[in-house]
Motif scaffolding. Structure first.
Motif, short mmCIF file in Angstrom:
data_model
loop_
_atom_site.label_atom_id
_atom_site.label_comp_id
_atom_site.label_asym_id
_atom_site.label_seq_id
_atom_site.Cartn_x
_atom_site.Cartn_y
_atom_site.Cartn_z
N SER A 77 0.80 -1.23 0.00
CA SER A 77 0.00 0.00 0.00
C SER A 77 0.83 1.27 0.00
CB SER A 77 -0.93 0.01 1.21
OG SER A 77 -0.17 0.16 2.40
N GLY A 78 2.06 1.19 0.49
CA GLY A 78 2.87 2.39 0.59
C GLY A 78 2.50 3.26 1.78
N ARG A 79 1.76 2.72 2.72
CA ARG A 79 1.40 3.48 3.91
C ARG A 79 2.46 3.23 4.98
NH1 ARG A 79 -4.40 3.75 5.80
NH2 ARG A 79 -3.91 5.96 5.83
N GLY A 80 3.28 4.21 5.23
CA GLY A 80 4.33 4.08 6.24
C GLY A 80 5.66 3.62 5.68
N ALA A 81 5.68 3.21 4.43
CA ALA A 81 6.91 2.78 3.78
C ALA A 81 6.68 2.90 2.27
CB ALA A 81 7.24 1.33 4.13
N PRO A 82 7.74 3.04 1.50
CA PRO A 82 7.56 3.12 0.04
C PRO A 82 6.95 1.82 -0.49
CG PRO A 82 9.80 3.73 0.66
CD PRO A 82 9.13 3.20 1.90
N VAL A 83 6.16 1.91 -1.56
CA VAL A 83 5.62 0.70 -2.20
C VAL A 83 6.79 -0.14 -2.69
CG1 VAL A 83 4.30 -0.19 -4.15
CG2 VAL A 83 3.44 1.77 -2.87
N ASP A 84 6.77 -1.40 -2.33
CA ASP A 84 7.82 -2.34 -2.73
C ASP A 84 7.12 -3.66 -2.99
OD1 ASP A 84 9.87 -4.22 -2.91
OD2 ASP A 84 11.06 -3.28 -1.32
N LEU A 85 6.80 -3.94 -4.26
CA LEU A 85 6.03 -5.14 -4.59
C LEU A 85 6.79 -6.42 -4.31
CD1 LEU A 85 4.24 -3.99 -7.87
CD2 LEU A 85 3.39 -3.95 -5.51
N ILE A 86 8.10 -6.39 -4.45
CA ILE A 86 8.90 -7.58 -4.13
C ILE A 86 8.77 -7.90 -2.64
CG2 ILE A 86 11.25 -8.52 -4.00
CD1 ILE A 86 11.82 -6.99 -6.63
N ALA A 87 8.90 -6.89 -1.79
CA ALA A 87 8.76 -7.11 -0.35
C ALA A 87 7.34 -7.52 -0.01
CB ALA A 87 9.15 -5.85 0.42
N ALA A 88 6.35 -6.90 -0.62
CA ALA A 88 4.95 -7.24 -0.35
C ALA A 88 4.70 -8.71 -0.69
CB ALA A 88 4.02 -6.34 -1.15
N HIS A 89 5.16 -9.14 -1.86
CA HIS A 89 4.98 -10.54 -2.28
C HIS A 89 5.65 -11.47 -1.29
CE1 HIS A 89 5.43 -14.19 -4.68
NE2 HIS A 89 4.50 -13.72 -5.50
N LYS A 90 6.86 -11.13 -0.89
CA LYS A 90 7.60 -11.96 0.07
C LYS A 90 6.81 -12.12 1.37
CE LYS A 90 10.84 -10.25 2.78
NZ LYS A 90 12.11 -9.68 3.25
N TRP A 91 6.33 -11.01 1.95
CA TRP A 91 5.64 -11.08 3.23
C TRP A 91 4.29 -11.79 3.11
CZ3 TRP A 91 8.88 -10.97 6.81
CH2 TRP A 91 9.96 -10.09 6.82
N PHE A 92 3.57 -11.56 2.01
CA PHE A 92 2.32 -12.29 1.80
C PHE A 92 2.59 -13.79 1.64
CE2 PHE A 92 0.23 -8.26 0.00
CZ PHE A 92 -0.41 -7.99 1.20
N ASN A 93 3.66 -14.12 0.95
CA ASN A 93 4.05 -15.52 0.77
C ASN A 93 4.33 -16.16 2.13
OD1 ASN A 93 4.67 -17.84 -0.65
ND2 ASN A 93 6.72 -17.19 -1.20
N LEU A 94 5.09 -15.49 2.96
CA LEU A 94 5.42 -16.03 4.29
C LEU A 94 4.17 -16.14 5.17
CD1 LEU A 94 8.76 -14.11 4.79
CD2 LEU A 94 8.50 -16.59 4.48
N ALA A 95 3.29 -15.15 5.08
CA ALA A 95 2.04 -15.21 5.85
C ALA A 95 1.19 -16.39 5.40
CB ALA A 95 1.27 -13.90 5.70
N ALA A 96 1.13 -16.62 4.09
CA ALA A 96 0.37 -17.75 3.56
C ALA A 96 0.96 -19.08 4.04
CB ALA A 96 0.34 -17.70 2.03
N LEU A 97 2.28 -19.16 4.04
CA LEU A 97 2.94 -20.38 4.52
C LEU A 97 2.68 -20.63 6.00
CD1 LEU A 97 6.36 -20.08 2.68
CD2 LEU A 97 4.57 -21.78 2.27
N ARG A 98 2.42 -19.58 6.74
CA ARG A 98 2.14 -19.70 8.17
C ARG A 98 0.63 -19.84 8.45
NH1 ARG A 98 7.10 -19.71 8.99
NH2 ARG A 98 8.43 -18.42 10.27
N GLY A 99 -0.17 -20.00 7.37
CA GLY A 99 -1.58 -20.29 7.56
C GLY A 99 -2.55 -19.16 7.32
N ARG A 100 -2.10 -18.04 6.88
CA ARG A 100 -2.98 -16.90 6.62
C ARG A 100 -3.54 -17.02 5.21
NH1 ARG A 100 -3.82 -11.60 9.23
NH2 ARG A 100 -5.46 -10.99 7.80
N ALA A 101 -4.72 -17.64 5.07
CA ALA A 101 -5.30 -17.97 3.76
C ALA A 101 -5.56 -16.74 2.90
CB ALA A 101 -6.58 -18.77 3.95
N ASP A 102 -5.96 -15.62 3.51
CA ASP A 102 -6.25 -14.42 2.72
C ASP A 102 -5.00 -13.81 2.10
OD1 ASP A 102 -5.42 -13.71 5.29
OD2 ASP A 102 -6.81 -12.04 5.46
N ALA A 103 -3.82 -14.20 2.58
CA ALA A 103 -2.57 -13.71 2.00
C ALA A 103 -2.34 -14.29 0.61
CB ALA A 103 -1.40 -14.06 2.91
#
Length: 88
Positions: free
Chosen positions: A32-58
């Motif tokens: 979203s770029g709220r509080g930090a610059p938009v970084d799609l690579i970082a966003a994908h990484k964190w959503f990927n890790l959240a999904a691996l930890r069970g967060r289905a909406d990620a």
């Protein structure tokens, strides 16, 4: 609602057992770029890790972010996620 900025250079590292909710929130932060610059690579990484930890909406948000990325960027995000898992 946060109205400042995160200093990602001095922030404390996330521990291996961190909640999938925190990982998901980091994905939102970078997507979203709220509080930090938009970084799609970082966003994908964190959503990927959240999904691996069970967060289905990620999964869906990771997919949406990936639609805006090149294949090379997706590969970089996946490498970063694997590196994070290895180091934690």
């Amino acid at each position: 609602m946060l109205q400042g900025h995160f200093n990602t250079e001095t922030a404390l590292p996330i521990e291996a057992g961190e909640s999938p909710d925190v990982l998901f929130d980091l994905g939102l932060l970078f997507a979203s770029g709220r509080g930090a610059p938009v970084d799609l690579i970082a966003a994908h990484k964190w959503f990927n890790l959240a999904a691996l930890r069970g967060r289905a909406d990620a999964i869906e948000l990771r997919r949406e972010v990936a639609e805006q990325m090149s294949k090379d960027e997706i590969a970089a995000a996946q490498r970063e996620a694997r590196a994070w898992i290895t180091s934690h």
